[in-house]
Design an enzyme around this catalytic site. Structure first.
Site, PDB file in Angstrom:
ATOM      1  CB  CYS A 124      24.867  64.241-122.663  1.00 60.25           C
ATOM      2  SG  CYS A 124      25.030  62.831-121.582  1.00 60.25           S
ATOM      3  CG  HIS A 264      24.378  62.854-126.623  1.00 60.06           C
ATOM      4  ND1 HIS A 264      25.661  62.458-126.308  1.00 60.06           N
ATOM      5  CD2 HIS A 264      23.587  62.411-125.601  1.00 60.06           C
ATOM      6  CE1 HIS A 264      25.646  61.820-125.151  1.00 60.06           C
ATOM      7  NE2 HIS A 264      24.410  61.773-124.703  1.00 60.06           N
ATOM      8  CG  ASN A 294      25.566  58.603-123.311  1.00 55.36           C
ATOM      9  OD1 ASN A 294      26.382  59.517-123.424  1.00 55.36           O
ATOM     10  ND2 ASN A 294      24.350  58.787-122.830  1.00 55.36           N
TER      11      ASN A 294
HETATM   12  N1  ACO Z   1      19.235  43.970-120.069  1.00 53.17           N
HETATM   13  C1  ACO Z   1      18.066  43.311-120.057  1.00 53.17           C
HETATM   14  N2  ACO Z   1      16.922  43.880-119.663  1.00 53.17           N
HETATM   15  C2  ACO Z   1      16.957  45.166-119.274  1.00 53.17           C
HETATM   16  C3  ACO Z   1      18.167  45.913-119.255  1.00 53.17           C
HETATM   17  C4  ACO Z   1      19.324  45.261-119.666  1.00 53.17           C
HETATM   18  N3  ACO Z   1      20.510  45.885-119.696  1.00 53.17           N
HETATM   19  N4  ACO Z   1      17.883  47.159-118.815  1.00 53.17           N
HETATM   20  C5  ACO Z   1      16.555  47.212-118.577  1.00 53.17           C
HETATM   21  N5  ACO Z   1      16.016  45.982-118.837  1.00 53.17           N
HETATM   22  C6  ACO Z   1      14.631  45.570-118.700  1.00 53.17           C
HETATM   23  C7  ACO Z   1      13.851  46.428-117.724  1.00 53.17           C
HETATM   24  O1  ACO Z   1      14.095  46.017-116.404  1.00 53.17           O
HETATM   25  C8  ACO Z   1      12.438  46.155-118.162  1.00 53.17           C
HETATM   26  O2  ACO Z   1      12.044  44.914-117.622  1.00 53.17           O
HETATM   27  P1  ACO Z   1      10.538  44.735-117.068  1.00 53.17           P
HETATM   28  O3  ACO Z   1       9.649  44.960-118.255  1.00 53.17           O
HETATM   29  O4  ACO Z   1      10.551  43.349-116.544  1.00 53.17           O
HETATM   30  O5  ACO Z   1      10.375  45.799-116.010  1.00 53.17           O
HETATM   31  C9  ACO Z   1      12.567  45.965-119.684  1.00 53.17           C
HETATM   32  O6  ACO Z   1      13.968  45.730-119.949  1.00 53.17           O
HETATM   33  C10 ACO Z   1      12.153  47.179-120.465  1.00 53.17           C
HETATM   34  O7  ACO Z   1      12.724  48.310-119.833  1.00 53.17           O
HETATM   35  P2  ACO Z   1      12.615  49.729-120.429  1.00 53.17           P
HETATM   36  O8  ACO Z   1      13.354  50.696-119.552  1.00 53.17           O
HETATM   37  O9  ACO Z   1      11.199  50.024-120.782  1.00 53.17           O
HETATM   38  O10 ACO Z   1      13.429  49.515-121.775  1.00 53.17           O
HETATM   39  P3  ACO Z   1      13.636  50.549-122.913  1.00 53.17           P
HETATM   40  O11 ACO Z   1      13.224  49.938-124.186  1.00 53.17           O
HETATM   41  O12 ACO Z   1      13.108  51.899-122.572  1.00 53.17           O
HETATM   42  O13 ACO Z   1      15.228  50.679-122.952  1.00 53.17           O
HETATM   43  C11 ACO Z   1      16.898  52.152-122.153  1.00 53.17           C
HETATM   44  C12 ACO Z   1      15.918  51.083-121.799  1.00 53.17           C
HETATM   45  C13 ACO Z   1      17.888  51.573-123.147  1.00 53.17           C
HETATM   46  C14 ACO Z   1      17.637  52.586-120.892  1.00 53.17           C
HETATM   47  C15 ACO Z   1      16.166  53.358-122.790  1.00 53.17           C
HETATM   48  O14 ACO Z   1      15.090  53.729-121.969  1.00 53.17           O
HETATM   49  C16 ACO Z   1      17.049  54.528-123.027  1.00 53.17           C
HETATM   50  O15 ACO Z   1      17.968  54.476-123.819  1.00 53.17           O
HETATM   51  N6  ACO Z   1      16.759  55.662-122.353  1.00 53.17           N
HETATM   52  C17 ACO Z   1      17.545  56.870-122.534  1.00 53.17           C
HETATM   53  C18 ACO Z   1      18.771  56.755-121.692  1.00 53.17           C
HETATM   54  C19 ACO Z   1      19.788  57.793-122.026  1.00 53.17           C
HETATM   55  O16 ACO Z   1      20.070  58.019-123.189  1.00 53.17           O
HETATM   56  N7  ACO Z   1      20.366  58.389-120.996  1.00 53.17           N
HETATM   57  C20 ACO Z   1      21.442  59.261-121.135  1.00 53.17           C
HETATM   58  C21 ACO Z   1      21.024  60.635-121.515  1.00 53.17           C
HETATM   59  S1  ACO Z   1      22.414  61.621-121.782  1.00 53.17           S
HETATM   60  C22 ACO Z   1      23.145  62.111-120.273  1.00 53.17           C
HETATM   61  O17 ACO Z   1      22.983  63.187-119.819  1.00 53.17           O
HETATM   62  C23 ACO Z   1      24.035  61.193-119.545  1.00 53.17           C
END
Ligand code: ACO
Length: 378
Positions: A124, A264, A294
């Site tokens: 990214c 980004h 993204n």
């Molecule tokens: N729908 C419903 N629940 C979900 C979903 C979903 N789509 N995805 C995860 N959950 C659940 C998890 O399983 C977890 O459940 P649990 O508590 O029973 O275990 C709960 O939601 C909380 O999960 P977290 O991962 O702690 O949620 P968080 O608030 O951190 O949000 C997210 C998750 C959106 C993925 C976040 O961590 C994030 O945006 N991280 C960065 C990701 C990113 O930007 N990656 C790309 C980088 S750029 C590149 O190089 C490609």
């Protein structure tokens, strides 16, 4: 007697964006469609990421077709014959094939018969890396017109049963034409960094030379994106905050000197949190992740393109962009926006930021709008 060859010294120059474009898949996929695929909801995705819909490639679309569409728009906006392009850099981590790279395929498709072509993979952060590299080549005086493209189709690599990953990504491409100019404008601050210790936090472990694809690796899902979401989340906020501050300090600017911040487009919560920490007000931050998700290396050039076309960027504006992603890698670039003119260099010093620069900006904008209009949203 020993003979010496004559070395022709090239004059260092500035590099300016003179064309911009985007290429997007036809199909838009709304959050609600995921409710039938995995245990999620529109409300969860909106509130945790800010994403509402994203574009997803169909069978006849790929990184190269999107990149080609973006490149054609950028060339039209620049009013530039593709044969005048010296180099094409495609920032991508999802090329159509592992070999050859995507860039030569784009080069052939657009008829850039005198151009070199190479891919850059910094996930990214790729577009920021490619832009800084292209800027350096123009500044060195060896290249005049460089097409810099960010393009990715991560939807091909997501596990559509993994709710924590599949809802995040969209496909797309954005492109700019970077052109040499004597006007003192363009890039004036940059930071490119990496931390390979975090490689395992966001990766596609299978399919490369360490784990070539076999029936077993595919059955194990090694060809899908694996991500530690919360760890990447923390990394992203820290990087956006620190790298923005570093580049401002490098350029001797204050936060208030920035006219537009183009981060980004990974997650609205990441952007909000970092912007609060740095002190950049919301109205100076460009966001379009609600419509595209993204799009990896494409997210910043698509956002730049839309910022220009919606009138959010005006000649003389200081624009800061920051990308971060797998590697881990990050890249931040600070540039002054202003389309160069054909006025001789000595006059450009006097006229920079004045009406003649504005009129060229408006002309390029009109061409870009016509090009977009004639091709629909693609
Ligand atoms: N729908 C419903 N629940 C979900 C979903 C979903 N789509 N995805 C995860 N959950 C659940 C998890 O399983 C977890 O459940 P649990 O508590 O029973 O275990 C709960 O939601 C909380 O999960 P977290 O991962 O702690 O949620 P968080 O608030 O951190 O949000 C997210 C998750 C959106 C993925 C976040 O961590 C994030 O945006 N991280 C960065 C990701 C990113 O930007 N990656 C790309 C980088 S750029 C590149 O190089 C490609």
């Amino acid at each position: 007697m020993r003979r010496f060859s004559t070395v022709r010294r090239v004059t260092p120059r500035y590099a300016q964006i003179v064309g911009w474009g985007k290429g997007l898949p036809v199909r838009a996929m709304h959050n609600r469609e995921f409710e039938a695929l995995v245990d999620t909801s529109d409300e969860w995705i909106r509130s945790r990421t800010g994403i509402v819909e994203r574009r997803i490639v169909g069978p006849n679309e790929s990184t190269v077709t999107l990149a080609t569409a973006a490149a054609r728009q950028a060339l039209a906006a620049a009013d530039l014959d593709p044969r005048r392009i010296d180099l094409i850099i495609v920032a991508t981590c999802t090329p159509d094939t592992l070999m050859p790279a995507a860039a030569p395929l784009v080069q052939q498709a657009i008829g850039a018969t005198r151009a070199g072509a190479i891919d850059v993979n910094a996930a990214c952060a790729g577009f920021a890396y490619a832009l800084v590299m292209a800027n350096g080549m123009i500044a060195a005086g060896t290249h005049h017109n460089i097409l810099v493209i960010g393009a990715d189709t991560l939807s091909r690599w997501v596990d559509w049963t993994d709710r924590s990953v599949c809802v995040l990504f969209g496909d797309g491409a954005g492109a700019v034409v970077l052109q040499a100019t004597d006007t003192p404008t363009g890039l004036f601050g940059a930071q490119l960094r990496a931390d390979g210790a975090g490689a395992g936090l966001l990766c596609v472990p299978g399919g490369g030379t360490r784990m070539p694809p076999t029936a077993e690796t595919i059955a194990a899902g090694a060809h899908f994106i694996h991500m530690d979401g919360p760890a990447v989340f923390k990394f992203a906020i820290q990087i956006l905050t620190e790298s923005t501050r570093d580049v401002l300090a490098q350029a001797g600017l204050e936060v208030g000197d920035i006219d537009l911040f183009v981060p980004h487009q990974a997650n609205k919560r990441i952007i909000d949190s970092a912007m609060r920490a740095v002190g950049i007000p919301e109205d100076k931050v460009f966001i379009n992740l609600d419509r595209y998700g993204n799009t990896s290396a494409a997210s910043i050039p698509i956002a730049l393109c839309e910022a220009i076309e919606s009138g959010r960027m005006r000649p003389g504006d200081n624009v800061l962009m920051c990308g971060f992603g797998a590697g881990l890698t990050w890249g931040t670039a600070l540039f002054q926006w202003g389309v160069p003119t054909d006025v001789p260099a000595s006059d450009q010093w006097r006229l920079a930021g004045q009406s003649i620069v504005t009129s060229h900006h408006d002309r390029a904008l009109a061409i870009a709008r016509r090009a977009v209009g004639s091709r629909g949203s693609r």
